[in-house]
Scaffold this active site. Structure first.
Site, mmCIF file in Angstrom:
data_model
loop_
_atom_site.group_PDB
_atom_site.id
_atom_site.type_symbol
_atom_site.label_atom_id
_atom_site.label_comp_id
_atom_site.label_asym_id
_atom_site.label_seq_id
_atom_site.Cartn_x
_atom_site.Cartn_y
_atom_site.Cartn_z
ATOM 1 N N ASP A 1 28.534 9.157 12.382
ATOM 2 C CA ASP A 1 27.154 9.373 12.818
ATOM 3 C C ASP A 1 26.877 10.875 12.862
ATOM 4 O O ASP A 1 27.606 11.618 13.539
ATOM 5 C CB ASP A 1 27.001 8.770 14.227
ATOM 6 C CG ASP A 1 25.581 8.825 14.729
ATOM 7 O OD1 ASP A 1 25.218 7.970 15.551
ATOM 8 O OD2 ASP A 1 24.823 9.717 14.288
ATOM 9 N N ILE A 2 25.874 11.305 12.150
ATOM 10 C CA ILE A 2 25.610 12.761 12.094
ATOM 11 C C ILE A 2 25.226 13.304 13.466
ATOM 12 O O ILE A 2 25.470 14.486 13.751
ATOM 13 C CB ILE A 2 24.536 13.072 11.037
ATOM 14 C CG1 ILE A 2 24.578 14.565 10.684
ATOM 15 C CG2 ILE A 2 23.130 12.637 11.512
ATOM 16 C CD1 ILE A 2 24.038 14.909 9.353
ATOM 17 N N VAL B 1 18.212 8.151 9.571
ATOM 18 C CA VAL B 1 18.902 9.281 10.216
ATOM 19 C C VAL B 1 17.911 10.118 11.027
ATOM 20 O O VAL B 1 18.235 10.644 12.083
ATOM 21 C CB VAL B 1 19.657 10.117 9.154
ATOM 22 C CG1 VAL B 1 18.739 10.928 8.280
ATOM 23 C CG2 VAL B 1 20.711 10.990 9.778
ATOM 24 N N ASP B 2 16.675 10.176 10.565
ATOM 25 C CA ASP B 2 15.618 10.908 11.279
ATOM 26 C C ASP B 2 15.443 10.318 12.683
ATOM 27 O O ASP B 2 15.436 11.030 13.693
ATOM 28 C CB ASP B 2 14.321 10.767 10.470
ATOM 29 C CG ASP B 2 13.260 11.786 10.837
ATOM 30 O OD1 ASP B 2 12.186 11.750 10.199
ATOM 31 O OD2 ASP B 2 13.493 12.612 11.735
ATOM 32 N N THR C 1 19.032 8.878 0.078
ATOM 33 C CA THR C 1 19.713 7.695 -0.494
ATOM 34 C C THR C 1 19.477 6.421 0.314
ATOM 35 O O THR C 1 20.016 5.369 -0.021
ATOM 36 C CB THR C 1 21.232 7.943 -0.576
ATOM 37 O OG1 THR C 1 21.749 8.054 0.759
ATOM 38 C CG2 THR C 1 21.552 9.189 -1.382
#
Ligand code: APR
Length: 171
Positions: free
Chosen positions: A11-12, A34-35, A119
């Site tokens: 997880d970023i 992700v945002d 992606t």
């Protein structure tokens, strides 16, 4: 060279690099994927700061603080939506990486983590996107814009694509 590029599955929002990159949209006011994860983890102050940025064009990058994230900075970059590859998508995606590296250097972020920009919801094919990401990371490291690049993949499949790309010599 590539020793300074790593691939992780995870997880970023939990990455403790100086900067993490957000696969944003042009409003820079949050979204899904992700945002959404970054905004949830950073807290409402991130959105408040994003409101002052005035959005961004596809391929541009803008920086905010990390707020409640472990990372000190978030670099927001809207990636291109995939329309089949004949609408300058490759150049726009390359710009996301180049502008993110340039901003990282500007703010003195020496380590940076990227998601697999475009992606997901934007449907950019992972293999083509990964070739661009790795090429631009190698260039940024050669130019000493940053010291370490971490690619954060949300799936094992994506991580394997990155690992295969890193195993190939620079084209
Ligand atoms: N950490 C790392 N990677 C993640 C995370 C996370 N917490 N959540 C999702 N991902 C992965 C997705 O699985 C995908 O592989 O990030 C990659 C990018 O997918 P998206 O988040 O859908 O981003 P993108 O394809 O660039 O589409 C951007 O989606 O969230 C909206 O506001 C955003 O409109 C913009 C669009």
């Amino acid at each position: 060279m590539d020793g300074r590029i790593t691939v992780v599955e995870g997880d970023i929002t939990s990455q403790d690099t100086d900067a993490i990159v957000n696969a944003a949209n042009t409003t820079l006011l949050g979204g899904g994927g992700v945002d959404g994860a970054i905004h949830r983890a950073a807290g409402p102050e991130l959105l408040a700061e994003c409101r002052t940025l005035g959005g961004a064009q596809t391929g541009e990058a803008k920086v905010t603080r990390g707020h409640r994230l472990p990372a000190r900075y978030v670099i927001h970059t809207p990636g291109p939506v995939w329309h089949g590859g004949r609408s300058n998508e490759a150049e726009l995606l390359a710009s996301c990486y180049r502008n993110s590296f340039a901003l990282a250097q500007d703010v003195g972020a020496r380590t940076i983590a990227f998601p697999t920009i475009s992606t997901g919801i934007y449907r950019y094919p992972i293999e083509q996107a990964t070739a661009i990401a790795v090429r631009e990371a190698r260039r940024a490291l050669a130019a000493e814009l940053v010291q370490k690049v971490r690619f954060v993949c949300f799936s094992h499949r994506d991580a394997e694509v990155y690992r295969r790309e890193l195993a190939t010599r620079p084209r």
